[in-house]
Design an enzyme around this catalytic site. Sequence first.
Site, PDB file in Angstrom:
ATOM      1  N   ASP A  79       0.803  -1.238   0.036  1.00  0.00           N
ATOM      2  CA  ASP A  79       0.080  -0.027   0.003  1.00  0.00           C
ATOM      3  C   ASP A  79       0.838   1.407  -0.005  1.00  0.00           C
ATOM      4  O   ASP A  79       0.535   2.236  -0.734  1.00  0.00           O
ATOM      5  CB  ASP A  79      -1.118  -0.057   0.985  1.00  0.00           C
ATOM      6  CG  ASP A  79      -0.385  -0.100   2.704  1.00  0.00           C
ATOM      7  OD1 ASP A  79       0.700  -0.712   2.668  1.00  0.00           O
ATOM      8  OD2 ASP A  79      -0.826   0.449   3.385  1.00  0.00           O
ATOM      9  N   ASP A 104       1.591  -8.947   3.353  1.00  0.00           N
ATOM     10  CA  ASP A 104       0.778  -8.667   4.301  1.00  0.00           C
ATOM     11  C   ASP A 104      -0.874  -9.048   3.898  1.00  0.00           C
ATOM     12  O   ASP A 104      -1.663  -9.357   4.697  1.00  0.00           O
ATOM     13  CB  ASP A 104       0.878  -7.118   4.613  1.00  0.00           C
ATOM     14  CG  ASP A 104       2.021  -6.868   5.590  1.00  0.00           C
ATOM     15  OD1 ASP A 104       2.778  -7.745   5.991  1.00  0.00           O
ATOM     16  OD2 ASP A 104       2.468  -5.679   5.459  1.00  0.00           O
ATOM     17  N   MET A 146       4.861 -11.934  11.322  1.00  0.00           N
ATOM     18  CA  MET A 146       4.700 -10.442  10.900  1.00  0.00           C
ATOM     19  C   MET A 146       3.107 -10.257  10.778  1.00  0.00           C
ATOM     20  O   MET A 146       2.465 -10.936  10.660  1.00  0.00           O
ATOM     21  CB  MET A 146       5.306 -10.053   9.593  1.00  0.00           C
ATOM     22  CG  MET A 146       6.987  -9.966   9.920  1.00  0.00           C
ATOM     23  SD  MET A 146       7.788  -9.808   8.381  1.00  0.00           S
ATOM     24  CE  MET A 146       9.470  -9.264   8.907  1.00  0.00           C
ATOM     25  N   HIS A 256      12.336 -12.132   9.647  1.00  0.00           N
ATOM     26  CA  HIS A 256      12.633 -12.220   8.201  1.00  0.00           C
ATOM     27  C   HIS A 256      12.762 -13.432   7.711  1.00  0.00           C
ATOM     28  O   HIS A 256      12.870 -13.401   6.266  1.00  0.00           O
ATOM     29  CB  HIS A 256      13.787 -11.133   7.820  1.00  0.00           C
ATOM     30  CG  HIS A 256      13.508  -9.761   8.261  1.00  0.00           C
ATOM     31  ND1 HIS A 256      13.559  -9.289   9.682  1.00  0.00           N
ATOM     32  CD2 HIS A 256      12.921  -8.582   7.247  1.00  0.00           C
ATOM     33  CE1 HIS A 256      13.063  -8.054   9.596  1.00  0.00           C
ATOM     34  NE2 HIS A 256      12.559  -7.643   8.361  1.00  0.00           N
ATOM     35  N   GLN A 258      10.387 -15.412   7.431  1.00  0.00           N
ATOM     36  CA  GLN A 258       9.139 -15.587   6.913  1.00  0.00           C
ATOM     37  C   GLN A 258       9.266 -15.027   5.389  1.00  0.00           C
ATOM     38  O   GLN A 258       8.202 -14.875   4.645  1.00  0.00           O
ATOM     39  CB  GLN A 258       7.921 -15.615   7.645  1.00  0.00           C
ATOM     40  CG  GLN A 258       7.658 -13.815   7.674  1.00  0.00           C
ATOM     41  CD  GLN A 258       7.003 -13.665   9.223  1.00  0.00           C
ATOM     42  OE1 GLN A 258       5.739 -13.719   9.447  1.00  0.00           O
ATOM     43  NE2 GLN A 258       7.730 -13.319  10.386  1.00  0.00           N
ATOM     44  N   ARG A 259      10.172 -13.835   5.191  1.00  0.00           N
ATOM     45  CA  ARG A 259      10.131 -13.169   3.837  1.00  0.00           C
ATOM     46  C   ARG A 259      11.112 -13.895   3.116  1.00  0.00           C
ATOM     47  O   ARG A 259      11.579 -13.206   2.035  1.00  0.00           O
ATOM     48  CB  ARG A 259      10.300 -11.879   4.141  1.00  0.00           C
ATOM     49  CG  ARG A 259       9.400 -11.069   4.930  1.00  0.00           C
ATOM     50  CD  ARG A 259       9.385  -9.516   4.809  1.00  0.00           C
ATOM     51  NE  ARG A 259      10.328  -8.998   4.221  1.00  0.00           N
ATOM     52  CZ  ARG A 259      10.425  -7.601   4.376  1.00  0.00           C
ATOM     53  NH1 ARG A 259       9.366  -6.855   4.833  1.00  0.00           N
ATOM     54  NH2 ARG A 259      11.444  -7.077   3.848  1.00  0.00           N
TER      55      ARG A 259
HETATM   56  O1  F6P Z   1       4.955  -4.801   4.794  1.00  0.00           O
HETATM   57  C1  F6P Z   1       5.796  -5.779   4.765  1.00  0.00           C
HETATM   58  C2  F6P Z   1       6.454  -6.234   6.239  1.00  0.00           C
HETATM   59  O2  F6P Z   1       7.110  -7.478   6.124  1.00  0.00           O
HETATM   60  C3  F6P Z   1       5.346  -6.306   7.387  1.00  0.00           C
HETATM   61  O3  F6P Z   1       4.779  -7.635   7.564  1.00  0.00           O
HETATM   62  C4  F6P Z   1       6.379  -6.014   8.461  1.00  0.00           C
HETATM   63  O4  F6P Z   1       5.776  -5.612   9.608  1.00  0.00           O
HETATM   64  C5  F6P Z   1       7.467  -5.305   8.010  1.00  0.00           C
HETATM   65  O5  F6P Z   1       7.409  -5.224   6.546  1.00  0.00           O
HETATM   66  C6  F6P Z   1       8.878  -5.396   8.514  1.00  0.00           C
HETATM   67  O6  F6P Z   1       9.461  -4.350   7.846  1.00  0.00           O
HETATM   68  P1  F6P Z   1      11.157  -4.371   7.889  1.00  0.00           P
HETATM   69  O7  F6P Z   1      11.800  -5.380   7.041  1.00  0.00           O
HETATM   70  O8  F6P Z   1      11.468  -2.920   7.583  1.00  0.00           O
HETATM   71  O9  F6P Z   1      11.421  -4.517   9.500  1.00  0.00           O
END
Ligand code: F6P
Length: 333
Positions: A79, A104, A146, A256, A258-259
């Site tokens: 967003d 998200d 997250m 991270h 999970q990303r």
């Molecule tokens: O918006 C994606 C996201 O992974 C959110 O779920 C999480 O809160 C945020 O980014 C984490 O951000 P950063 O990597 O800056 O800590």
Amino acid sequence: MEVWGIHDAFNGLLESPFGVRPLTPSTCAGLLQRGGTVLGTTNRGDPFAWGPERRDRSGELAAAVTTLGLDGLVVLGGDGTQRIADRLMRERGVPVIGVPKTIDNDLDATDWTFGFQSAVDAATDALDRLHTTAESHDRVMLLEVMGRDAGHIALHAGIAGGADVILLPEIPWRPRAVADKILARRAVGRNFSIVVVAEGALPERTDADGEATPADRRRAGGGAGAIAMAALGPLLDADLPPGAFPTELRCTVLGHLQRGGGPVPFDRVLATRMGVGAVDLLVQGRWGELVRVRHDAVSGVPIREAIARNRQVDVSGELVATARAVGVCLGDR
Ligand code: F6P
């Protein structure tokens, strides 16, 4: 059609070390199974508030688009990114097409954003692994995932991973209700419990008269899993028989992990559909639209409309009701 990749999000159009480069079938080969982005990215590159001084460099960006001879920008992100895209088009006349990419899944205009299912997959895998120690060591295991404002990852992974308790930003939770759930399990011989905590899930607060007030994330100072662990420990051990060990609680912050890694097949297919859909939109000159999937069909929606509403978990919706129906505690009752 010639395609150029922009390094480090909008920075590539503003700063020389980043820059742009042509993307061709051969330079894009092998990307399907990779996570992240080979172009690099940043969530600190808003051209309307650039750098620590928050300078407005949107004019420079529009000029760079013209100088490079670009017909427009295809902007991938959640967003925040789509808000920038919308402003660039409205205030600077830069033609844009939006593509919703975020773990998200909180854009109301699309049923799915790509990245979400991969994050749910990672969180579910973590829950499967946590079950092992929880069960064999009789522990209460908390997993913080997250989701600052929306608890979709927590809810989906919690259901998929068989969590006993799922705490969401949308439902301020009562420590007493959660402790009772864990104690009730213990009373029937289930000596372990699994609790999923979204990073924005906070306990309900009470004012001086004991009335419930909305949870305030800023006041709590982060660490939703740690906050939950600290709140639950004393309640679980309040009636500890003499000589018994106190409850062992452990909290894992998935962060991270999970990303990272490769995307699951659902996300690969979704990203491919949305990529083709985005090109269809720009071929038709439908600038200012965001590609989305609605009722399993790819279509376009004005970015303006898409950013108007974020989607939180519907607390009276089917998925929450399903979780409750199979005995999951959401912390409110
Ligand atoms: O918006 C994606 C996201 O992974 C959110 O779920 C999480 O809160 C945020 O980014 C984490 O951000 P950063 O990597 O800056 O800590």
